[in-house]
Motif scaffolding. Structure first.
Motif, mmCIF file in Angstrom:
data_model
loop_
_atom_site.group_PDB
_atom_site.id
_atom_site.type_symbol
_atom_site.label_atom_id
_atom_site.label_comp_id
_atom_site.label_asym_id
_atom_site.label_seq_id
_atom_site.Cartn_x
_atom_site.Cartn_y
_atom_site.Cartn_z
ATOM 1 N N SER A 154 0.404 -0.885 -0.400
ATOM 2 C CA SER A 154 0.032 -0.566 -0.310
ATOM 3 C C SER A 154 1.039 1.320 0.246
ATOM 4 C CB SER A 154 -1.159 -0.043 1.330
ATOM 5 O OG SER A 154 -0.135 0.206 2.837
ATOM 6 N N LEU A 155 -0.073 2.461 -0.103
ATOM 7 C CA LEU A 155 0.873 3.531 -0.254
ATOM 8 C C LEU A 155 1.946 3.548 1.278
ATOM 9 C CD1 LEU A 155 -1.231 6.048 -2.480
ATOM 10 C CD2 LEU A 155 1.056 5.140 -3.286
ATOM 11 N N ASP A 156 0.609 3.475 1.978
ATOM 12 C CA ASP A 156 1.350 3.914 3.356
ATOM 13 C C ASP A 156 2.526 2.767 3.832
ATOM 14 O OD1 ASP A 156 -0.636 5.827 3.576
ATOM 15 O OD2 ASP A 156 -2.704 3.819 4.762
ATOM 16 N N GLU A 157 3.201 2.071 3.739
ATOM 17 C CA GLU A 157 3.557 0.650 3.733
ATOM 18 C C GLU A 157 4.760 1.513 2.939
ATOM 19 O OE1 GLU A 157 3.546 -2.860 3.012
ATOM 20 O OE2 GLU A 157 1.463 -2.953 3.916
ATOM 21 N N LEU A 158 4.890 2.623 2.506
ATOM 22 C CA LEU A 158 6.146 3.051 0.971
ATOM 23 C C LEU A 158 6.976 4.153 2.220
ATOM 24 C CD1 LEU A 158 4.586 4.015 -1.826
ATOM 25 C CD2 LEU A 158 6.300 2.846 -1.545
ATOM 26 N N ALA A 159 6.070 4.116 3.216
ATOM 27 C CA ALA A 159 6.921 5.201 4.235
ATOM 28 C C ALA A 159 7.783 4.366 5.587
ATOM 29 C CB ALA A 159 5.962 5.717 5.725
ATOM 30 N N PHE A 160 7.297 3.368 5.563
ATOM 31 C CA PHE A 160 8.587 1.995 6.008
ATOM 32 C C PHE A 160 9.788 1.675 4.636
ATOM 33 C CE2 PHE A 160 4.400 1.770 8.114
ATOM 34 C CZ PHE A 160 4.647 2.108 9.072
ATOM 35 N N HIS A 161 9.827 2.151 3.896
ATOM 36 C CA HIS A 161 10.642 1.199 2.414
ATOM 37 C C HIS A 161 11.500 2.499 2.656
ATOM 38 C CE1 HIS A 161 9.123 -2.706 0.974
ATOM 39 N NE2 HIS A 161 8.774 -2.347 1.825
ATOM 40 N N ARG A 162 12.896 2.243 1.442
ATOM 41 C CA ARG A 162 14.297 2.965 1.308
ATOM 42 C C ARG A 162 13.336 3.479 -0.063
ATOM 43 N NH1 ARG A 162 19.055 2.307 3.318
ATOM 44 N NH2 ARG A 162 20.144 2.602 1.454
ATOM 45 N N CYS A 163 13.243 5.380 0.031
ATOM 46 C CA CYS A 163 12.299 5.957 -1.149
ATOM 47 C C CYS A 163 13.425 7.177 -1.483
ATOM 48 C CB CYS A 163 11.060 6.242 -0.909
ATOM 49 S SG CYS A 163 9.662 4.795 -0.280
ATOM 50 N N VAL B 254 17.560 1.673 -3.690
ATOM 51 C CA VAL B 254 15.882 2.324 -3.308
ATOM 52 C C VAL B 254 15.080 1.476 -4.105
ATOM 53 C CG1 VAL B 254 16.675 4.082 -2.508
ATOM 54 C CG2 VAL B 254 16.511 4.168 -5.081
ATOM 55 N N ILE B 255 13.858 2.148 -3.549
ATOM 56 C CA ILE B 255 12.266 2.307 -4.309
ATOM 57 C C ILE B 255 11.973 3.765 -5.104
ATOM 58 C CG2 ILE B 255 9.894 2.703 -4.385
ATOM 59 C CD1 ILE B 255 9.654 0.488 -2.412
ATOM 60 N N ALA B 256 11.894 3.797 -6.278
ATOM 61 C CA ALA B 256 12.020 5.418 -7.334
ATOM 62 C C ALA B 256 10.557 5.284 -7.674
ATOM 63 C CB ALA B 256 13.095 5.399 -7.549
ATOM 64 N N GLN B 257 9.830 6.484 -7.938
ATOM 65 C CA GLN B 257 8.796 7.025 -8.413
ATOM 66 C C GLN B 257 9.487 7.413 -9.217
ATOM 67 O OE1 GLN B 257 6.049 10.087 -8.438
ATOM 68 N NE2 GLN B 257 3.906 8.121 -8.139
ATOM 69 N N LEU B 258 9.772 6.777 -10.730
ATOM 70 C CA LEU B 258 10.320 7.573 -12.148
ATOM 71 C C LEU B 258 9.251 7.273 -13.246
ATOM 72 C CD1 LEU B 258 12.832 4.731 -12.567
ATOM 73 C CD2 LEU B 258 13.291 6.400 -11.425
ATOM 74 N N SER B 259 9.581 8.094 -14.439
ATOM 75 C CA SER B 259 9.083 8.261 -15.126
ATOM 76 C C SER B 259 9.476 7.282 -16.129
ATOM 77 C CB SER B 259 10.011 9.527 -16.019
ATOM 78 O OG SER B 259 8.580 9.748 -17.099
ATOM 79 N N SER B 260 7.907 7.099 -16.780
ATOM 80 C CA SER B 260 7.842 5.881 -17.946
ATOM 81 C C SER B 260 8.557 6.449 -19.222
ATOM 82 C CB SER B 260 6.644 5.748 -18.157
ATOM 83 O OG SER B 260 6.419 6.617 -19.001
ATOM 84 N N LEU B 261 9.519 7.398 -18.990
ATOM 85 C CA LEU B 261 10.416 7.808 -20.462
ATOM 86 C C LEU B 261 11.864 7.185 -19.632
ATOM 87 C CD1 LEU B 261 9.878 11.525 -20.881
ATOM 88 C CD2 LEU B 261 8.501 10.006 -21.993
ATOM 89 N N SER B 262 11.678 6.969 -18.511
ATOM 90 C CA SER B 262 12.877 5.912 -18.289
ATOM 91 C C SER B 262 12.693 4.468 -17.634
ATOM 92 C CB SER B 262 13.987 6.995 -16.685
ATOM 93 O OG SER B 262 14.465 7.754 -16.999
ATOM 94 N N ALA B 263 11.339 4.549 -17.111
ATOM 95 C CA ALA B 263 11.422 3.120 -16.687
ATOM 96 C C ALA B 263 10.511 2.069 -17.457
ATOM 97 C CB ALA B 263 10.635 2.834 -15.671
#
Length: 319
Positions: free
Chosen positions: A182-191, A239-248
């Protein structure tokens, strides 16, 4: 006034060349009355007579001869410059000034520029990568690419496609740290977080929640103003990242990255091509715009379909 004087000097020179004011008027595409009036106005403004005219012949006065001798080189250079400008509009050669954001250049713009240069090797692209928006008029930009609204009034915009913002991790990261459900669980990950290269401001993560674009912020394990660094950190499992589809997109299709929480993929970033008036465009500019639109308009290689996101998602891999 200067334009009228140049026109009158042109008629004067052509009259002497052809020996007839009437023939000069025909050659210049004006009426005999207009040609005679132009010369009369020039003589009045100078206060001297330039031509001796009879019904059968004409000749220069001494003042007219001196005036033509002094102005003919400049008029000739002006005529050649105007002719060159008209011809260059239809040539596919010369400089082509392009600006675009750093993050989009390699995966998006370079293949278009590369293909264009192979087609038209006499064009010299001048590519400026800048995430800040400058003065496109003063910078003499021919074509610009930007995410979002126009950087200047009076520019024509062509929307090319919408980039997706995808939360990604490598298979190695998921094996080591687990998969957030879930989005809430991201707070406990390496972002990771991305800083704007120009302003240094931190971009929040943009997520789709029930059709509404919302923002989320997480304690960063990594902060960078380089999309290349962010991609590499994600690929190596840092890390976990939010990437643009241009790169991902390509990395996901290759199995090197895994999309997470795919129901929250946001598609709010629209890439536009910007340029000036269609009427005044040199052919080299028009051809580049046509190629960019042809190659980038709704380009599926740069985005993932809903089916692809589901196929490559962590949830599917766990099944």
């Amino acid at each position: 006034m200067l334009t009228k004087d140049i026109r009158a000097l042109d008629i004067l020179a052509k009259s002497v060349e052809l020996g007839s004011l009437r023939q000069a008027a025909i050659a210049k595409g004006v009426t005999s009355q207009a040609a005679s009036q132009a010369l009369a106005q020039l003589e009045d403004s100078l206060g001297v007579r330039l031509l001796h005219r009879t019904t059968r012949s004409l000749s220069l006065t001494e003042e007219g001869r001196q005036l033509l001798e002094a102005t003919q080189p400049a008029l000739g250079a002006l005529d050649r410059a105007l002719t060159r400008a008209r011809q260059s509009k239809d040539e596919i050669a010369g400089p082509l000034r392009i600006v675009g954001p750093r993050s989009a250049f390699t995966p998006v713009l370079w293949p278009v520029i590369d293909e264009y240069c192979r087609r038209y090797p006499d064009v010299q692209p001048e590519v400026q990568l800048d995430d800040n928006v400058g003065d496109w008029v003063l910078d003499r930009v021919d074509v610009g690419f930007r995410f979002g609204s126009s950087p200047a009034e009076g520019l024509i915009a062509r929307q090319l496609f919408s980039a997706q913002m995808i939360i990604c991790a490598s298979p190695a990261y998921l094996r080591h740290y687990g998969t957030p459900l879930s989005l809430d669980e991201l707070a406990f990950h390496r972002c990771s977080v991305f800083r704007h290269p120009g302003t240094n401001a931190i971009f929040p993560w943009y997520v789709n929640v029930d059709g509404e674009i919302q923002t989320r912020e997480f304690p960063p394990t990594l902060a960078t103003n380089s999309t290349d660094i962010e991609v590499e950190a994600t690929l190596t499992g840092q890390v976990i990242a939010q990437l643009s589809s241009l790169s991902a997109a390509t990395l996901i299709r290759e199995g090197r990255l895994v999309p997470l929480l795919t129901e929250h993929v946001a598609s709010h970033l629209h890439l536009y091509a910007y340029y000036g008036s269609r009427k005044a465009q040199p052919l080299r500019v028009r051809k580049f715009i046509e190629l960019a639109v042809e190659r980038l308009k709704d380009n599926r290689e740069l985005t993932l379909t809903t089916e692809e996101l589901q196929t490559y998602s962590a949830e599917s891999l766990d099944q």
